[in-house]
Design a protein around this motif. Structure first.
Motif, PDB file in Angstrom:
ATOM      1  N   LEU A  10      50.281   6.039   4.819  1.00 15.61           N
ATOM      2  CA  LEU A  10      49.504   4.781   5.117  1.00 15.61           C
ATOM      3  C   LEU A  10      50.286   3.624   5.104  1.00 15.61           C
ATOM      4  CD1 LEU A  10      46.298   5.432   3.048  1.00 15.61           C
ATOM      5  CD2 LEU A  10      46.498   5.816   5.199  1.00 15.61           C
ATOM      6  N   LYS A  11      50.155   2.805   6.484  1.00 18.79           N
ATOM      7  CA  LYS A  11      50.993   1.791   6.623  1.00 18.79           C
ATOM      8  C   LYS A  11      50.284   0.510   6.342  1.00 18.79           C
ATOM      9  CE  LYS A  11      54.020   4.541   8.278  1.00 18.79           C
ATOM     10  NZ  LYS A  11      55.352   4.899   7.499  1.00 18.79           N
ATOM     11  N   LYS A  12      51.198  -0.538   6.236  1.00 17.38           N
ATOM     12  CA  LYS A  12      50.552  -2.030   6.002  1.00 17.38           C
ATOM     13  C   LYS A  12      49.664  -2.189   7.205  1.00 17.38           C
ATOM     14  CE  LYS A  12      53.518  -4.809   3.257  1.00 17.38           C
ATOM     15  NZ  LYS A  12      54.415  -6.193   3.423  1.00 17.38           N
ATOM     16  N   GLY A  13      48.212  -2.742   7.029  1.00 25.80           N
ATOM     17  CA  GLY A  13      47.637  -3.054   7.996  1.00 25.80           C
ATOM     18  C   GLY A  13      46.623  -2.093   8.486  1.00 25.80           C
ATOM     19  N   GLY A  53      36.442  -5.197   6.312  1.00 23.37           N
ATOM     20  CA  GLY A  53      36.988  -3.935   5.860  1.00 23.37           C
ATOM     21  C   GLY A  53      38.026  -4.037   4.493  1.00 23.37           C
ATOM     22  N   THR A  54      38.452  -2.894   4.393  1.00 25.10           N
ATOM     23  CA  THR A  54      39.617  -2.821   3.312  1.00 25.10           C
ATOM     24  C   THR A  54      40.737  -2.301   4.013  1.00 25.10           C
ATOM     25  OG1 THR A  54      37.809  -2.443   1.515  1.00 25.10           O
ATOM     26  CG2 THR A  54      40.140  -1.571   1.124  1.00 25.10           C
ATOM     27  N   TYR A  55      42.046  -2.902   3.804  1.00 20.94           N
ATOM     28  CA  TYR A  55      43.202  -2.701   4.503  1.00 20.94           C
ATOM     29  C   TYR A  55      44.467  -2.574   3.600  1.00 20.94           C
ATOM     30  CZ  TYR A  55      40.542  -4.582   8.443  1.00 20.94           C
ATOM     31  OH  TYR A  55      39.762  -5.051   9.362  1.00 20.94           O
ATOM     32  N   VAL A  56      45.245  -1.652   4.025  1.00 13.93           N
ATOM     33  CA  VAL A  56      46.481  -1.397   3.427  1.00 13.93           C
ATOM     34  C   VAL A  56      47.324  -2.530   3.185  1.00 13.93           C
ATOM     35  CG1 VAL A  56      48.513  -0.142   2.997  1.00 13.93           C
ATOM     36  CG2 VAL A  56      46.443   0.912   3.856  1.00 13.93           C
ATOM     37  N   LYS A  57      47.507  -3.093   1.920  1.00 14.18           N
ATOM     38  CA  LYS A  57      48.318  -4.386   1.770  1.00 14.18           C
ATOM     39  C   LYS A  57      49.937  -4.027   1.294  1.00 14.18           C
ATOM     40  CE  LYS A  57      48.446  -8.551  -0.779  1.00 14.18           C
ATOM     41  NZ  LYS A  57      48.006  -9.447  -2.249  1.00 14.18           N
ATOM     42  N   GLU A 108      44.748 -15.677  16.795  1.00 14.63           N
ATOM     43  CA  GLU A 108      46.124 -16.310  16.259  1.00 14.63           C
ATOM     44  C   GLU A 108      45.765 -16.396  14.799  1.00 14.63           C
ATOM     45  OE1 GLU A 108      49.401 -19.223  17.576  1.00 14.63           O
ATOM     46  OE2 GLU A 108      47.817 -20.504  16.493  1.00 14.63           O
ATOM     47  N   ARG A 109      44.637 -17.008  14.305  1.00 18.54           N
ATOM     48  CA  ARG A 109      44.292 -17.327  12.851  1.00 18.54           C
ATOM     49  C   ARG A 109      44.187 -16.074  12.083  1.00 18.54           C
ATOM     50  NH1 ARG A 109      42.412 -20.830   9.032  1.00 18.54           N
ATOM     51  NH2 ARG A 109      42.851 -22.661  10.556  1.00 18.54           N
ATOM     52  N   GLU A 110      43.351 -15.192  12.624  1.00 15.72           N
ATOM     53  CA  GLU A 110      42.942 -13.813  12.017  1.00 15.72           C
ATOM     54  C   GLU A 110      44.346 -13.053  11.707  1.00 15.72           C
ATOM     55  OE1 GLU A 110      40.306 -12.166  14.723  1.00 15.72           O
ATOM     56  OE2 GLU A 110      38.571 -13.108  13.982  1.00 15.72           O
ATOM     57  N   THR A 111      45.230 -13.036  12.648  1.00 10.07           N
ATOM     58  CA  THR A 111      46.548 -12.298  12.546  1.00 10.07           C
ATOM     59  C   THR A 111      47.152 -12.817  11.634  1.00 10.07           C
ATOM     60  OG1 THR A 111      46.458 -11.829  14.786  1.00 10.07           O
ATOM     61  CG2 THR A 111      48.347 -11.680  14.012  1.00 10.07           C
ATOM     62  N   LEU A 112      47.415 -14.316  11.556  1.00 14.78           N
ATOM     63  CA  LEU A 112      48.229 -15.189  10.463  1.00 14.78           C
ATOM     64  C   LEU A 112      47.623 -14.568   9.041  1.00 14.78           C
ATOM     65  CD1 LEU A 112      48.895 -18.419  12.129  1.00 14.78           C
ATOM     66  CD2 LEU A 112      50.464 -16.678  11.948  1.00 14.78           C
ATOM     67  N   GLU A 113      46.403 -14.719   9.064  1.00 18.71           N
ATOM     68  CA  GLU A 113      45.648 -14.453   7.596  1.00 18.71           C
ATOM     69  C   GLU A 113      46.189 -13.072   7.318  1.00 18.71           C
ATOM     70  OE1 GLU A 113      41.716 -15.743   8.412  1.00 18.71           O
ATOM     71  OE2 GLU A 113      42.157 -17.799   7.875  1.00 18.71           O
ATOM     72  N   ARG A 114      45.737 -11.915   8.144  1.00 19.79           N
ATOM     73  CA  ARG A 114      46.180 -10.686   7.737  1.00 19.79           C
ATOM     74  C   ARG A 114      47.432 -10.514   7.397  1.00 19.79           C
ATOM     75  NH1 ARG A 114      44.553  -8.911  12.270  1.00 19.79           N
ATOM     76  NH2 ARG A 114      46.612  -8.211  13.233  1.00 19.79           N
ATOM     77  N   TRP A 115      48.457 -11.201   8.264  1.00 19.75           N
ATOM     78  CA  TRP A 115      49.828 -11.133   7.838  1.00 19.75           C
ATOM     79  C   TRP A 115      50.037 -11.469   6.371  1.00 19.75           C
ATOM     80  CZ3 TRP A 115      52.919 -12.012  13.009  1.00 19.75           C
ATOM     81  CH2 TRP A 115      52.570 -11.121  13.788  1.00 19.75           C
ATOM     82  N   ASP A 117      47.950 -11.776   3.968  1.00 17.65           N
ATOM     83  CA  ASP A 117      47.507 -10.691   3.098  1.00 17.65           C
ATOM     84  C   ASP A 117      48.435  -9.459   2.708  1.00 17.65           C
ATOM     85  OD1 ASP A 117      44.924 -11.857   2.570  1.00 17.65           O
ATOM     86  OD2 ASP A 117      44.007 -10.971   3.781  1.00 17.65           O
ATOM     87  N   LEU A 118      49.211  -9.065   3.699  1.00 18.63           N
ATOM     88  CA  LEU A 118      50.207  -7.901   3.895  1.00 18.63           C
ATOM     89  C   LEU A 118      51.325  -8.208   3.034  1.00 18.63           C
ATOM     90  CD1 LEU A 118      49.308  -6.570   7.431  1.00 18.63           C
ATOM     91  CD2 LEU A 118      48.553  -5.502   5.207  1.00 18.63           C
ATOM     92  N   GLY A 119      51.689  -9.394   2.733  1.00 18.82           N
ATOM     93  CA  GLY A 119      52.692  -9.803   2.103  1.00 18.82           C
ATOM     94  C   GLY A 119      54.146  -9.769   2.831  1.00 18.82           C
ATOM     95  N   LEU A 120      53.928 -10.309   4.087  1.00 20.86           N
ATOM     96  CA  LEU A 120      55.225 -10.346   5.046  1.00 20.86           C
ATOM     97  C   LEU A 120      56.362 -11.607   4.414  1.00 20.86           C
ATOM     98  CD1 LEU A 120      53.353  -8.848   7.142  1.00 20.86           C
ATOM     99  CD2 LEU A 120      54.342 -10.065   8.848  1.00 20.86           C
TER     100      LEU A 120
END
Length: 341
Positions: A10-13, A53-57, A108-115, A117-120
């Protein structure tokens, strides 16, 4: 599921299945699934976003990632910027996430917030609608205080972010001086008002023209996409003016707009450059074929430079003052300019 996370299967995101489907897949109760998800969230492997939903972090610990977020991956500049950044990153310990904001501040905002969460470990961002109140400046400020961030193509004056831009204002001024040198008395500037770099180019042009009171200036800002009917109709209206009022020289904030000028001129039986001299910006591939005089955006080198800046910031762990670099765009003169008699 934990084994899949740790193995990298399973991958981030990645979005995981619903509780019902997980319960069915693992042949356990929904309560067991809910407890497992809660535990994995506590351990930092998963993140749940309400209504989404729930995503891989978390991925395998030997992987570190940075994000490259473009305005639009379908435009002619941004793929080259991404290529340059990835070329710089390929021999490092970092993988890159490529994001497409689709010219939409919400995406753009949704992508930045998701990233986040993923700990980039860092981000390179070419912000959309950067000259408007809809720009995600506040969010980018918050992000840059937490992880290394480089903003490209727009100077948003964010203290903790690195900035990489072109000398847009000077280019606009140069274009104005070129038209003046060629003897043009009626000129126009057409630019995308929602983009800060385009505004800077237009401002440089307008300020320089306004120093010469004998020159008539038409200023045509627009807000939609360059290839939209809005822009084409705007240009058609300008080029349909009576001959004595028609501008004899036009500066466009990018080559897509310049191409629209060429199309409109052809439809109205106007010749470039005999009737209208033309200067664009970016030096897109088609600009050479159409013989458009333009400023060359160092697209791939720009991406390389942005990645180098980000790697330096990551290495310094955000210590020290972030760099602000202004690159010069080279002017390429072709057959779209003529001396006005």
């Amino acid at each position: 599921m934990l084994d899949q996370l740790k193995s990298g299967e399973l991958k981030k995101g990645d979005r995981i299945l619903s509780e019902n489907k997980l319960a069915e897949f693992f042949s356990v109760s929904r309560q067991t699934v809910r407890k497992a998800i809660y535990d994995l969230e506590k351990e930092g492997y998963l993140v749940t976003r309400r209504g989404s939903g729930t995503y891989v972090k978390s991925m395998r610990k030997d992987k570190e990632n940075i994000g490259i977020l473009t305005q639009s991956l379908t435009d002619y500049i941004f793929p080259f910027i991404v290529m340059g950044a990835e070329e710089t990153l390929k021999n490092t310990k970092f993988n890159s996430f490529i994001g497409n904001a689709k010219n939409d501040p919400v995406v753009e905002r949704e992508t930045l917030e998701r990233w986040m969460d993923l700990g980039l470990k860092g981000m390179i961002v070419d912000p959309v609608v950067s000259a408007t109140k809809q720009a995600n400046v506040t969010l980018l400020k918050e992000i840059s205080e937490q992880i290394p961030t480089v903003i490209i193509n727009s100077d948003l004056n964010i203290p903790y972010a690195g900035t990489l831009v072109l000398n847009d204002y000077e280019c606009g001024s140069f274009a104005a001086k070129k038209f003046i040198e060629l003897g043009h008395k009626r000129v126009a500037v057409i630019y995308k008002a929602v983009h800060k770099a385009a505004n800077e180019r237009a401002n440089g042009f307008i300020d320089t023209i306004n120093e010469h009171k004998q020159i008539l200036l038409y200023e045509l800002p627009f807000h939609g996409q360059e290839t939209s009917d809005e822009v084409f109709n705007l240009i058609m209206s300008l080029l349909s003016l009576p001959k004595n009022n028609l501008p004899t020289a036009i500066f466009c904030s990018n080559d897509l707009v310049a191409m629209q000028v060429i199309m409109a001129a052809k439809k109205l039986n106007l010749d470039i450059p005999n009737d209208i001299s033309l200067i664009g910006f970016d030096d897109a591939d088609f600009a050479q074929a159409l013989e458009i005089s333009t400023f060359r955006h160092p697209k791939q080198q720009f991406g390389e430079k942005a990645a180098q800046m980000l790697l330096k910031m990551i290495e310094e762990n955000n210590n020290g003052k972030p760099e602000k670099i202004v690159e010069k765009a080279e002017f390429i003169e072709r057959n779209s300019l003529i001396q006005k008699k």
